[in-house]
Scaffold this active site. Structure first.
Site, short mmCIF file in Angstrom:
data_model
loop_
_atom_site.label_atom_id
_atom_site.label_comp_id
_atom_site.label_asym_id
_atom_site.label_seq_id
_atom_site.Cartn_x
_atom_site.Cartn_y
_atom_site.Cartn_z
N ASP A 93 19.48 69.71 -24.94
CA ASP A 93 18.95 70.41 -26.16
C ASP A 93 17.24 70.45 -26.15
OD1 ASP A 93 19.31 71.53 -28.96
OD2 ASP A 93 18.75 69.51 -29.55
N ASP B 26 14.31 62.58 -27.59
CA ASP B 26 15.67 62.88 -28.22
C ASP B 26 16.77 63.14 -27.10
OD1 ASP B 26 14.87 62.66 -30.61
OD2 ASP B 26 14.32 64.73 -31.11
#
Length: 261
Positions: free
Chosen positions: A196, A215
């Site tokens: 991502d 993240d």
């Protein structure tokens, strides 16, 4: 409505007092009830007993699944406390990243079991990335739905995201090259794909202009059936962002280079 909310805040305060969790100030204490549920309070209490957390501070960032808090760690060092919400978050999107990851074959179907597995997954991913030489927040520990890691900022102010920082063309070129190198190291050395990666989850140290990838909860091992798809998507996201600085890279060529033995 306000009375109902005040009662919920009072209930949270009562539980906080019960578990003797220290907050740095009143603003840090006033957090919505969806974050500090019973699971989380017990976990924070355990981490404070282990002297990993000295005092909780305010929210650094709010996400769809988790909030990140600034906190005082051992020796009053600044640390980041990422708390995945259990009761109010939708974790349907997590399934595509967990299913197919051999590290999590036996994850249960209950929401808290999925959240706990996801938190552990992010800790392990950060650890592998850090050991491979990729600049990520250094992981410290994880427990249940709480991840403790290096705080990316100074004096309580977080580093900016790549999408928000102004860069000269030469600085952008250096950061682009560094990120491509990190994608390669993730794949080749850590045996991971971020899955991502974009300008929204890359922070930049203001002075050194060092990019820091964040993240990594959704990051997958190379055994995941969609790992190659995720890798190409990451490369395309990064190369597309840097075209605004006149930097042109062929994502397919980079993909083939990273995939080559």
């Amino acid at each position: 409505m306000k009375k109902r909310f005040d009662k919920k805040v009072e209930a949270i305060d009562s539980k906080v007092d019960k578990y003797r969790i220290k907050f740095k100030d009143d603003n840090a204490r006033k957090v919505k009830e969806d974050v500090f549920d019973e699971y989380t309070l017990r976990t924070l209490y355990k981490l404070s007993k282990l002297n990993i957390i000295q005092a909780m501070g305010g929210i650094v960032s709010r996400g769809k699944e988790a909030n990140v808090f600034l906190a005082d760690g051992a020796d009053q060092t600044e640390i980041a406390v990422k708390i995945y919400r259990i009761t109010t978050s939708s974790f349907n999107s997590m399934e595509e990243y967990i299913v197919g990851d051999p590290r999590f074959k036996n994850v249960g179907q209950k929401k808290h079991e999925i959240v706990f597995a996801w938190t552990k997954k992010e800790y392990r991913n950060l650890k592998r990335a850090h050991e491979a030489g990729v600049r990520v927040p250094v992981p410290i520990t994880s427990n249940r739905n709480v991840l403790i890691m290096e705080y990316l900022g100074k004096d309580g102010v977080p580093y900016p995201l790549l999408k928000d920082i102004r860069l000269a063309d030469t600085e952008a070129a250096t950061i682009c090259d560094k990120l491509i190198d990190y994608i390669n190291k993730l794949y080749t050395d850590a045996r991971l794909v971020h899955a991502d990666l974009s300008e929204y989850n890359i922070m930049v140290e203001p002075n050194s202009r060092e990019p820091i990838i964040i993240d990594m909860g959704q990051s997958t091992t190379l055994e995941h059936p969609r790992a190659n798809e995720f890798l190409l998507r990451d490369i395309r996201n990064i190369t597309k962002f840097f075209t605004r600085f006149g930097i042109e890279n062929d994502p397919d060529k980079l993909y083939n280079f990273i995939k080559s033995p």
